[in-house]
Write an enzyme that holds these catalytic residues in place. Structure first.
Site, PDB file in Angstrom:
ATOM      1  N   ASN A  99      13.434  28.239  48.674  1.00 33.41           N
ATOM      2  CA  ASN A  99      12.401  29.187  48.088  1.00 33.41           C
ATOM      3  C   ASN A  99      11.188  28.276  47.786  1.00 33.41           C
ATOM      4  O   ASN A  99      10.593  28.012  46.735  1.00 33.41           O
ATOM      5  CB  ASN A  99      12.854  29.484  46.562  1.00 33.41           C
ATOM      6  N   HIS A 107      13.093  33.851  36.195  1.00 32.87           N
ATOM      7  CA  HIS A 107      14.019  34.610  37.221  1.00 32.87           C
ATOM      8  C   HIS A 107      14.675  35.839  36.335  1.00 32.87           C
ATOM      9  O   HIS A 107      15.098  36.662  37.218  1.00 32.87           O
ATOM     10  CB  HIS A 107      15.091  33.394  37.473  1.00 32.87           C
TER      11      HIS A 107
END
Length: 508
Positions: A348, A379
Protein backbone atom coordinates in the site's frame (compact mmCIF):
# COMPACT_ATOMS: atom_id res chain seq x y z
CA UNK A 1 -32.65 -18.66 -2.02
CA UNK A 2 -31.94 -16.77 1.17
CA UNK A 3 -28.29 -16.52 0.19
CA UNK A 4 -29.26 -14.99 -3.14
CA UNK A 5 -31.54 -12.49 -1.40
CA UNK A 6 -28.79 -11.50 1.03
CA UNK A 7 -26.39 -10.99 -1.88
CA UNK A 8 -28.81 -8.70 -3.67
CA UNK A 9 -30.01 -6.74 -0.66
CA UNK A 10 -26.46 -6.17 0.63
CA UNK A 11 -25.62 -4.40 -2.61
CA UNK A 12 -26.71 -0.77 -2.84
CA UNK A 13 -25.69 -0.37 -6.47
CA UNK A 14 -27.16 -1.55 -9.76
CA UNK A 15 -28.80 -4.99 -9.94
CA UNK A 16 -28.20 -5.26 -13.70
CA UNK A 17 -25.51 -7.91 -13.18
CA UNK A 18 -27.53 -10.05 -10.76
CA UNK A 19 -27.54 -13.05 -13.18
CA UNK A 20 -23.72 -12.90 -13.33
CA UNK A 21 -23.61 -12.85 -9.53
CA UNK A 22 -25.79 -15.96 -9.35
CA UNK A 23 -23.74 -17.81 -11.96
CA UNK A 24 -20.38 -17.03 -10.34
CA UNK A 25 -21.74 -17.32 -6.78
CA UNK A 26 -20.06 -14.02 -5.91
CA UNK A 27 -21.69 -11.08 -4.11
CA UNK A 28 -23.31 -8.62 -6.50
CA UNK A 29 -21.36 -5.64 -5.20
CA UNK A 30 -18.08 -7.41 -5.94
CA UNK A 31 -19.26 -8.33 -9.45
CA UNK A 32 -20.24 -4.69 -10.03
CA UNK A 33 -16.81 -3.58 -8.82
CA UNK A 34 -14.85 -5.89 -11.13
CA UNK A 35 -17.01 -5.06 -14.16
CA UNK A 36 -16.71 -1.32 -13.51
CA UNK A 37 -12.93 -1.62 -13.23
CA UNK A 38 -12.82 -3.47 -16.56
CA UNK A 39 -14.98 -0.75 -18.10
CA UNK A 40 -12.63 1.83 -16.58
CA UNK A 41 -9.70 0.03 -18.24
CA UNK A 42 -11.36 0.23 -21.66
CA UNK A 43 -12.35 3.84 -20.98
CA UNK A 44 -8.74 4.64 -20.10
CA UNK A 45 -7.53 3.51 -23.53
CA UNK A 46 -10.31 5.55 -25.17
CA UNK A 47 -9.47 8.54 -22.96
CA UNK A 48 -5.86 8.51 -24.10
CA UNK A 49 -6.58 7.95 -27.80
CA UNK A 50 -9.52 10.30 -28.35
CA UNK A 51 -9.14 12.85 -25.56
CA UNK A 52 -5.40 13.24 -25.77
CA UNK A 53 -4.09 16.59 -24.44
CA UNK A 54 -2.92 17.49 -27.94
CA UNK A 55 -6.53 17.18 -29.21
CA UNK A 56 -8.64 18.25 -26.24
CA UNK A 57 -8.63 21.06 -23.71
CA UNK A 58 -7.97 20.34 -20.01
CA UNK A 59 -11.56 21.45 -19.26
CA UNK A 60 -13.00 18.63 -21.39
CA UNK A 61 -10.61 16.07 -19.92
CA UNK A 62 -11.50 17.14 -16.38
CA UNK A 63 -15.24 17.05 -17.12
CA UNK A 64 -15.22 13.65 -18.83
CA UNK A 65 -13.00 12.07 -16.16
CA UNK A 66 -15.30 13.35 -13.42
CA UNK A 67 -18.56 12.31 -15.07
CA UNK A 68 -17.26 8.82 -15.84
CA UNK A 69 -16.05 8.46 -12.28
CA UNK A 70 -19.40 9.48 -10.81
CA UNK A 71 -21.24 7.10 -13.16
CA UNK A 72 -19.08 4.14 -12.07
CA UNK A 73 -19.59 5.14 -8.43
CA UNK A 74 -23.37 5.30 -8.85
CA UNK A 75 -23.38 1.92 -10.61
CA UNK A 76 -21.44 0.30 -7.75
CA UNK A 77 -22.85 2.07 -4.70
CA UNK A 78 -26.14 3.71 -5.68
CA UNK A 79 -27.10 6.83 -3.76
CA UNK A 80 -24.28 6.19 -1.27
CA UNK A 81 -21.98 7.66 -3.93
CA UNK A 82 -23.41 11.07 -2.99
CA UNK A 83 -21.16 10.89 0.08
CA UNK A 84 -18.19 11.36 -2.25
CA UNK A 85 -19.61 14.68 -3.44
CA UNK A 86 -20.67 15.78 0.04
CA UNK A 87 -17.26 15.07 1.57
CA UNK A 88 -15.46 16.81 -1.28
CA UNK A 89 -17.83 19.79 -1.25
CA UNK A 90 -17.56 20.26 2.53
CA UNK A 91 -13.78 20.28 2.51
CA UNK A 92 -13.61 22.62 -0.50
CA UNK A 93 -15.73 25.06 1.48
CA UNK A 94 -13.39 24.65 4.45
CA UNK A 95 -10.43 25.50 2.21
CA UNK A 96 -12.08 28.65 0.94
CA UNK A 97 -13.32 29.86 4.33
CA UNK A 98 -10.37 29.08 6.60
CA UNK A 99 -7.51 30.31 4.41
CA UNK A 100 -4.14 28.78 3.65
CA UNK A 101 -2.69 29.21 7.15
CA UNK A 102 -4.99 26.68 8.83
CA UNK A 103 -6.81 24.85 6.04
CA UNK A 104 -4.66 21.72 6.36
CA UNK A 105 -5.66 21.17 10.00
CA UNK A 106 -9.37 21.79 9.45
CA UNK A 107 -9.50 19.71 6.27
CA UNK A 108 -7.84 16.79 8.04
CA UNK A 109 -10.33 17.09 10.90
CA UNK A 110 -13.43 17.44 8.69
CA UNK A 111 -12.49 14.80 6.10
CA UNK A 112 -11.42 12.23 8.69
CA UNK A 113 -14.48 12.91 10.88
CA UNK A 114 -16.88 12.52 7.94
CA UNK A 115 -15.13 9.31 6.89
CA UNK A 116 -15.24 7.95 10.45
CA UNK A 117 -18.95 8.79 10.77
CA UNK A 118 -19.73 6.86 7.59
CA UNK A 119 -17.57 3.93 8.68
CA UNK A 120 -19.16 3.73 12.14
CA UNK A 121 -22.64 3.91 10.62
CA UNK A 122 -21.89 1.17 8.12
CA UNK A 123 -20.20 -1.11 10.65
CA UNK A 124 -22.54 -0.84 13.64
CA UNK A 125 -25.85 -0.07 11.91
CA UNK A 126 -25.80 -2.00 8.66
CA UNK A 127 -23.44 -4.93 8.02
CA UNK A 128 -20.89 -5.60 10.74
CA UNK A 129 -18.24 -8.04 9.62
CA UNK A 130 -19.24 -8.23 5.96
CA UNK A 131 -16.29 -8.06 3.58
CA UNK A 132 -17.79 -6.34 0.58
CA UNK A 133 -17.19 -3.48 -1.80
CA UNK A 134 -18.66 -0.90 0.57
CA UNK A 135 -18.86 2.81 -0.23
CA UNK A 136 -16.37 3.80 2.51
CA UNK A 137 -13.53 2.21 0.52
CA UNK A 138 -13.49 4.98 -2.13
CA UNK A 139 -14.04 7.54 0.62
CA UNK A 140 -10.78 6.43 2.22
CA UNK A 141 -8.92 7.31 -0.99
CA UNK A 142 -10.80 10.61 -1.33
CA UNK A 143 -9.86 11.45 2.28
CA UNK A 144 -6.21 10.92 1.40
CA UNK A 145 -6.52 13.18 -1.63
CA UNK A 146 -8.37 15.93 0.26
CA UNK A 147 -5.86 16.05 3.10
CA UNK A 148 -2.83 15.75 0.81
CA UNK A 149 -4.12 18.62 -1.29
CA UNK A 150 -4.73 20.82 1.78
CA UNK A 151 -1.22 20.22 3.12
CA UNK A 152 0.33 20.84 -0.31
CA UNK A 153 -1.58 24.13 -0.70
CA UNK A 154 -0.44 25.13 2.80
CA UNK A 155 3.16 24.32 1.87
CA UNK A 156 2.98 26.25 -1.39
CA UNK A 157 1.07 29.34 -0.24
CA UNK A 158 1.70 29.73 3.50
CA UNK A 159 5.22 28.45 4.19
CA UNK A 160 8.57 29.83 3.18
CA UNK A 161 10.56 27.96 0.56
CA UNK A 162 13.54 27.38 2.86
CA UNK A 163 11.33 25.65 5.44
CA UNK A 164 10.19 22.96 3.01
CA UNK A 165 11.84 19.59 2.49
CA UNK A 166 12.86 18.70 -1.10
CA UNK A 167 9.79 16.46 -1.43
CA UNK A 168 7.47 19.19 -0.15
CA UNK A 169 8.93 21.67 -2.65
CA UNK A 170 8.09 19.33 -5.53
CA UNK A 171 4.51 18.76 -4.41
CA UNK A 172 3.76 22.30 -3.14
CA UNK A 173 0.75 23.94 -4.86
CA UNK A 174 1.00 27.65 -5.66
CA UNK A 175 -2.66 28.38 -6.47
CA UNK A 176 -6.10 27.24 -5.34
CA UNK A 177 -7.66 24.66 -7.66
CA UNK A 178 -10.93 25.44 -9.35
CA UNK A 179 -14.04 23.51 -8.33
CA UNK A 180 -13.90 21.37 -11.48
CA UNK A 181 -10.21 20.58 -10.97
CA UNK A 182 -10.92 19.68 -7.35
CA UNK A 183 -13.77 17.28 -8.14
CA UNK A 184 -11.83 15.82 -11.06
CA UNK A 185 -8.87 15.11 -8.79
CA UNK A 186 -11.07 13.45 -6.15
CA UNK A 187 -13.63 11.64 -8.32
CA UNK A 188 -12.00 10.81 -11.66
CA UNK A 189 -12.81 7.40 -13.14
CA UNK A 190 -9.17 6.26 -13.01
CA UNK A 191 -9.09 6.02 -9.24
CA UNK A 192 -12.53 6.55 -7.74
CA UNK A 193 -13.16 2.85 -7.02
CA UNK A 194 -9.74 1.61 -5.88
CA UNK A 195 -7.32 4.53 -6.02
CA UNK A 196 -4.43 4.75 -5.78
CA UNK A 197 -3.81 8.16 -4.24
CA UNK A 198 -1.67 10.53 -6.27
CA UNK A 199 -0.43 14.05 -5.76
CA UNK A 200 -2.49 16.91 -7.17
CA UNK A 201 0.46 18.22 -9.20
CA UNK A 202 1.01 14.82 -10.81
CA UNK A 203 -2.67 14.56 -11.75
CA UNK A 204 -2.89 18.08 -13.21
CA UNK A 205 0.31 17.51 -15.18
CA UNK A 206 -1.25 14.34 -16.62
CA UNK A 207 -4.49 16.12 -17.55
CA UNK A 208 -2.62 18.97 -19.22
CA UNK A 209 -0.23 16.64 -21.04
CA UNK A 210 3.03 17.67 -19.38
CA UNK A 211 4.11 14.79 -17.10
CA UNK A 212 6.75 15.44 -14.43
CA UNK A 213 6.95 19.15 -15.28
CA UNK A 214 6.93 20.07 -11.59
CA UNK A 215 9.60 17.55 -10.63
CA UNK A 216 13.30 18.05 -10.69
CA UNK A 217 14.25 17.01 -14.22
CA UNK A 218 17.91 18.02 -14.23
CA UNK A 219 19.23 14.59 -13.28
CA UNK A 220 16.95 12.86 -15.77
CA UNK A 221 17.89 15.34 -18.51
CA UNK A 222 21.60 14.68 -17.96
CA UNK A 223 21.20 10.92 -17.89
CA UNK A 224 18.67 10.59 -20.68
CA UNK A 225 17.52 13.28 -23.09
CA UNK A 226 14.43 11.28 -24.06
CA UNK A 227 12.56 12.95 -21.26
CA UNK A 228 12.44 16.21 -23.15
CA UNK A 229 12.45 14.84 -26.70
CA UNK A 230 9.27 12.81 -26.72
CA UNK A 231 6.16 12.22 -24.71
CA UNK A 232 6.23 8.75 -23.11
CA UNK A 233 3.61 6.32 -24.34
CA UNK A 234 2.44 3.42 -22.16
CA UNK A 235 3.39 0.08 -23.68
CA UNK A 236 0.28 -2.03 -24.27
CA UNK A 237 2.29 -5.10 -23.34
CA UNK A 238 3.19 -3.42 -20.06
CA UNK A 239 -0.49 -2.78 -19.27
CA UNK A 240 -1.49 -6.30 -20.36
CA UNK A 241 1.17 -7.76 -18.06
CA UNK A 242 -0.31 -5.89 -15.08
CA UNK A 243 -3.85 -6.96 -16.00
CA UNK A 244 -2.71 -10.59 -16.35
CA UNK A 245 -0.94 -10.40 -12.99
CA UNK A 246 -4.03 -8.99 -11.32
CA UNK A 247 -6.36 -11.70 -12.62
CA UNK A 248 -3.85 -14.42 -11.79
CA UNK A 249 -3.89 -13.11 -8.21
CA UNK A 250 -7.70 -13.13 -8.27
CA UNK A 251 -7.74 -16.78 -9.38
CA UNK A 252 -5.25 -17.70 -6.66
CA UNK A 253 -7.37 -15.96 -4.05
CA UNK A 254 -10.61 -17.62 -5.15
CA UNK A 255 -8.88 -21.02 -5.27
CA UNK A 256 -7.08 -21.10 -1.92
CA UNK A 257 -8.79 -18.60 0.40
CA UNK A 258 -11.30 -21.24 1.57
CA UNK A 259 -8.62 -23.92 1.95
CA UNK A 260 -6.82 -21.98 4.70
CA UNK A 261 -9.45 -19.96 6.57
CA UNK A 262 -7.96 -17.51 9.06
CA UNK A 263 -10.67 -18.36 11.61
CA UNK A 264 -9.15 -21.81 12.11
CA UNK A 265 -6.28 -20.15 14.00
CA UNK A 266 -8.70 -19.57 16.90
CA UNK A 267 -10.53 -22.90 16.70
CA UNK A 268 -10.39 -24.59 20.13
CA UNK A 269 -9.80 -28.07 18.72
CA UNK A 270 -7.06 -26.80 16.39
CA UNK A 271 -5.30 -24.97 19.24
CA UNK A 272 -5.52 -27.92 21.65
CA UNK A 273 -4.50 -30.76 19.31
CA UNK A 274 -2.08 -29.19 16.83
CA UNK A 275 1.68 -28.99 17.45
CA UNK A 276 3.14 -25.49 17.71
CA UNK A 277 5.24 -25.74 14.53
CA UNK A 278 2.15 -26.85 12.54
CA UNK A 279 0.18 -23.90 13.89
CA UNK A 280 3.06 -21.64 12.93
CA UNK A 281 3.05 -22.90 9.32
CA UNK A 282 -0.73 -22.71 9.14
CA UNK A 283 -0.69 -19.13 10.43
CA UNK A 284 1.71 -18.18 7.65
CA UNK A 285 -0.30 -19.95 4.93
CA UNK A 286 -3.66 -18.61 6.10
CA UNK A 287 -2.42 -15.02 6.10
CA UNK A 288 -0.54 -15.51 2.84
CA UNK A 289 -3.78 -16.46 1.06
CA UNK A 290 -5.49 -13.22 2.14
CA UNK A 291 -3.01 -11.02 0.25
CA UNK A 292 -3.82 -11.91 -3.41
CA UNK A 293 -7.14 -10.01 -3.30
CA UNK A 294 -5.23 -6.81 -2.53
CA UNK A 295 -2.71 -7.65 -5.24
CA UNK A 296 -5.62 -8.00 -7.69
CA UNK A 297 -7.30 -4.71 -6.80
CA UNK A 298 -4.18 -2.55 -6.68
CA UNK A 299 -2.43 -4.04 -9.72
CA UNK A 300 -5.57 -3.64 -11.85
CA UNK A 301 -5.96 -0.04 -10.64
CA UNK A 302 -2.35 0.66 -11.62
CA UNK A 303 -2.98 -0.81 -15.09
CA UNK A 304 -6.05 1.43 -15.55
CA UNK A 305 -4.03 4.56 -14.81
CA UNK A 306 -1.17 3.45 -17.06
CA UNK A 307 -3.58 2.73 -19.92
CA UNK A 308 -4.73 6.36 -19.75
CA UNK A 309 -1.12 7.57 -19.80
CA UNK A 310 -0.89 8.33 -16.09
CA UNK A 311 1.94 6.96 -13.96
CA UNK A 312 5.06 7.90 -15.92
CA UNK A 313 8.02 8.13 -13.53
CA UNK A 314 10.98 9.02 -15.72
CA UNK A 315 13.39 6.68 -17.44
CA UNK A 316 15.42 3.79 -16.09
CA UNK A 317 19.19 3.56 -16.51
CA UNK A 318 18.73 1.50 -19.70
CA UNK A 319 16.48 4.17 -21.24
CA UNK A 320 13.19 2.34 -20.80
CA UNK A 321 10.26 4.37 -19.40
CA UNK A 322 9.13 3.62 -15.86
CA UNK A 323 5.40 3.43 -15.16
CA UNK A 324 5.42 3.07 -11.39
CA UNK A 325 4.75 6.63 -10.22
CA UNK A 326 1.51 5.64 -8.48
CA UNK A 327 2.04 1.89 -8.14
CA UNK A 328 0.64 0.69 -4.83
CA UNK A 329 2.68 -2.44 -4.20
CA UNK A 330 5.68 -4.53 -5.22
CA UNK A 331 4.67 -8.15 -4.84
CA UNK A 332 8.10 -9.80 -4.82
CA UNK A 333 9.50 -7.27 -2.36
CA UNK A 334 6.55 -7.97 -0.06
CA UNK A 335 6.88 -11.75 -0.14
CA UNK A 336 10.69 -11.62 0.24
CA UNK A 337 10.82 -8.79 2.80
CA UNK A 338 13.54 -9.22 5.42
CA UNK A 339 12.29 -6.52 7.77
CA UNK A 340 9.04 -5.03 8.98
CA UNK A 341 10.00 -1.72 7.37
CA UNK A 342 10.69 -3.27 3.95
CA UNK A 343 7.31 -4.99 4.05
CA UNK A 344 5.49 -1.75 4.92
CA UNK A 345 7.50 0.22 2.34
CA UNK A 346 6.23 -2.06 -0.44
CA UNK A 347 2.67 -2.62 0.78
CA UNK A 348 0.00 0.00 0.00
CA UNK A 349 2.79 2.34 -1.06
CA UNK A 350 0.68 5.42 -1.76
CA UNK A 351 -1.01 5.20 1.64
CA UNK A 352 2.42 4.95 3.25
CA UNK A 353 3.48 8.08 1.34
CA UNK A 354 0.34 9.87 2.51
CA UNK A 355 0.95 8.93 6.15
CA UNK A 356 4.56 10.04 5.87
CA UNK A 357 3.77 13.41 4.26
CA UNK A 358 0.76 14.25 6.40
CA UNK A 359 1.80 12.86 9.78
CA UNK A 360 5.25 11.33 10.18
CA UNK A 361 7.28 14.21 8.72
CA UNK A 362 5.25 16.85 10.57
CA UNK A 363 4.70 15.29 14.00
CA UNK A 364 7.25 16.68 16.47
CA UNK A 365 6.76 13.98 19.12
CA UNK A 366 6.43 10.19 18.80
CA UNK A 367 5.87 10.22 15.03
CA UNK A 368 5.78 6.41 14.74
CA UNK A 369 2.96 6.04 17.27
CA UNK A 370 1.05 9.01 15.82
CA UNK A 371 1.33 7.55 12.30
CA UNK A 372 0.01 4.13 13.36
CA UNK A 373 -2.90 5.74 15.23
CA UNK A 374 -3.83 7.89 12.22
CA UNK A 375 -3.63 4.80 10.02
CA UNK A 376 -5.97 2.90 12.36
CA UNK A 377 -8.48 5.79 12.41
CA UNK A 378 -8.36 6.04 8.63
CA UNK A 379 -8.89 2.29 8.12
CA UNK A 380 -12.19 2.18 9.98
CA UNK A 381 -14.18 1.42 13.09
CA UNK A 382 -13.47 -2.28 13.57
CA UNK A 383 -11.65 -2.88 16.87
CA UNK A 384 -9.35 -5.38 15.16
CA UNK A 385 -7.78 -2.57 13.16
CA UNK A 386 -6.69 -0.79 16.33
CA UNK A 387 -5.27 -4.00 17.81
CA UNK A 388 -3.28 -4.53 14.62
CA UNK A 389 -1.80 -1.04 14.57
CA UNK A 390 -1.07 -0.97 18.30
CA UNK A 391 0.78 -4.25 17.87
CA UNK A 392 2.50 -2.77 14.84
CA UNK A 393 3.94 0.07 16.95
CA UNK A 394 5.63 -2.37 19.33
CA UNK A 395 6.96 -4.61 16.56
CA UNK A 396 8.24 -1.63 14.55
CA UNK A 397 10.20 -0.29 17.52
CA UNK A 398 11.65 -3.75 18.24
CA UNK A 399 12.55 -4.35 14.59
CA UNK A 400 14.28 -0.96 14.42
CA UNK A 401 16.28 -1.76 17.58
CA UNK A 402 17.37 -5.16 16.24
CA UNK A 403 18.34 -3.70 12.88
CA UNK A 404 20.45 -0.94 14.44
CA UNK A 405 22.22 -3.20 16.94
CA UNK A 406 22.43 -6.65 15.36
CA UNK A 407 22.58 -6.20 11.59
CA UNK A 408 26.04 -4.52 11.44
CA UNK A 409 27.62 -7.70 12.88
CA UNK A 410 26.41 -9.76 9.90
CA UNK A 411 27.59 -7.47 7.10
CA UNK A 412 31.24 -8.50 7.26
CA UNK A 413 30.87 -11.41 4.84
CA UNK A 414 28.30 -12.50 2.20
CA UNK A 415 27.66 -15.83 3.94
CA UNK A 416 26.88 -14.12 7.25
CA UNK A 417 24.58 -11.67 5.51
CA UNK A 418 22.75 -14.53 3.79
CA UNK A 419 22.18 -16.24 7.14
CA UNK A 420 20.91 -12.95 8.56
CA UNK A 421 18.57 -12.44 5.59
CA UNK A 422 17.07 -15.94 5.91
CA UNK A 423 16.47 -15.53 9.64
CA UNK A 424 15.02 -12.04 9.30
CA UNK A 425 12.78 -13.13 6.39
CA UNK A 426 11.21 -15.86 8.52
CA UNK A 427 10.93 -13.55 11.53
CA UNK A 428 9.38 -10.78 9.41
CA UNK A 429 6.77 -13.05 7.85
CA UNK A 430 5.73 -14.47 11.22
CA UNK A 431 5.65 -11.00 12.79
CA UNK A 432 3.48 -9.68 9.94
CA UNK A 433 1.06 -12.61 10.23
CA UNK A 434 0.89 -12.27 14.02
CA UNK A 435 0.21 -8.54 13.71
CA UNK A 436 -2.42 -8.71 10.96
CA UNK A 437 -4.66 -11.48 12.32
CA UNK A 438 -6.92 -8.99 14.21
CA UNK A 439 -7.18 -6.96 10.99
CA UNK A 440 -8.89 -9.97 9.39
CA UNK A 441 -10.86 -11.19 12.42
CA UNK A 442 -12.15 -7.63 13.06
CA UNK A 443 -13.58 -8.21 16.57
CA UNK A 444 -11.88 -7.89 19.96
CA UNK A 445 -12.90 -11.30 21.35
CA UNK A 446 -11.48 -13.51 18.56
CA UNK A 447 -8.36 -11.32 18.29
CA UNK A 448 -7.57 -11.55 22.02
CA UNK A 449 -8.26 -15.29 21.87
CA UNK A 450 -5.66 -15.64 19.13
CA UNK A 451 -3.05 -13.63 21.01
CA UNK A 452 -3.80 -15.56 24.19
CA UNK A 453 -3.23 -18.84 22.35
CA UNK A 454 0.24 -17.50 21.54
CA UNK A 455 0.69 -16.29 25.14
CA UNK A 456 1.22 -12.74 23.78
CA UNK A 457 4.75 -13.97 23.04
CA UNK A 458 5.62 -11.46 20.31
CA UNK A 459 4.23 -8.57 22.31
CA UNK A 460 6.36 -9.47 25.32
CA UNK A 461 9.47 -10.25 23.27
CA UNK A 462 9.25 -7.03 21.26
CA UNK A 463 8.77 -4.89 24.36
CA UNK A 464 11.86 -6.45 25.93
CA UNK A 465 13.92 -5.91 22.76
CA UNK A 466 12.77 -2.31 22.39
CA UNK A 467 13.72 -1.59 26.01
CA UNK A 468 16.98 -3.55 26.08
CA UNK A 469 18.52 -2.45 22.77
CA UNK A 470 19.39 1.25 22.51
CA UNK A 471 18.29 3.30 19.50
CA UNK A 472 18.87 7.01 19.06
CA UNK A 473 15.70 9.11 18.93
CA UNK A 474 14.66 10.24 15.48
CA UNK A 475 15.55 13.92 15.99
CA UNK A 476 19.09 12.96 17.10
CA UNK A 477 19.54 10.70 14.06
CA UNK A 478 18.45 13.57 11.80
CA UNK A 479 20.93 15.90 13.50
CA UNK A 480 23.75 13.39 12.96
CA UNK A 481 22.85 13.09 9.28
CA UNK A 482 22.80 16.86 8.86
CA UNK A 483 26.12 17.20 10.68
CA UNK A 484 27.77 14.59 8.45
CA UNK A 485 26.43 16.30 5.33
CA UNK A 486 27.84 19.61 6.52
CA UNK A 487 31.23 18.09 7.32
CA UNK A 488 31.69 16.42 3.93
CA UNK A 489 32.09 19.66 1.89
CA UNK A 490 34.48 21.05 4.52
CA UNK A 491 36.67 17.96 4.39
CA UNK A 492 37.04 17.88 0.60
CA UNK A 493 39.11 21.10 0.30
CA UNK A 494 41.37 19.92 3.13
CA UNK A 495 41.90 16.60 1.40
CA UNK A 496 42.63 18.36 -1.88
CA UNK A 497 45.15 20.71 -0.26
CA UNK A 498 46.80 17.80 1.54
CA UNK A 499 47.26 15.95 -1.71
CA UNK A 500 49.00 18.96 -3.27
CA UNK A 501 51.36 19.53 -0.30
CA UNK A 502 54.81 18.08 0.12
CA UNK A 503 55.49 15.68 3.00
CA UNK A 504 57.35 18.45 4.82
CA UNK A 505 54.38 20.84 4.50
CA UNK A 506 52.01 18.10 5.71
CA UNK A 507 54.15 17.55 8.79
CA UNK A 508 54.23 21.28 9.49
Amino acid sequence: MAAEDSRSTACTGSSLLQPVSEITNLPLDQVNFVVCQLCALLSAFWFRLFLHPSKTSPFIRHAVATLLGLYFALFCFGWYALHFLVQSGLTYGVMILTGVEHMHKYCLLVALSYLSLCQITRVYVFDYGMYSADFTGPMMVITQKITSLAFEIHDGMARKEEHLTPGQKILAIRRMPSLLEYFSYNCNFLGILAGPTCSYNDYIAFIEGDPRRHRDQEADRKSNCKLRQSEPSPNVRHVVRKVATSFFCLLVFLSVCKVFPVERNIDDDFIANTPFYTRLVYLYLSMLTTRPKYYFVWTLADAINNAAGFGFNGYASDGSPRWDLISNLRILNIELATSFKVFLDNWNIQTAHWLKRVCYERCPYHPTAATFILSAMWHGAYPGYYLTFLTGIVITLAARAVRHNVRPHFLQSPSHKMVYDVITWAATQIAICYTVVPFVLLSVGPSIKFYRSWYFSLHIGCVLLAVALPVKPRHLRLKDQQRSLLQEPAQRPLQASDSSCSPKEKTT
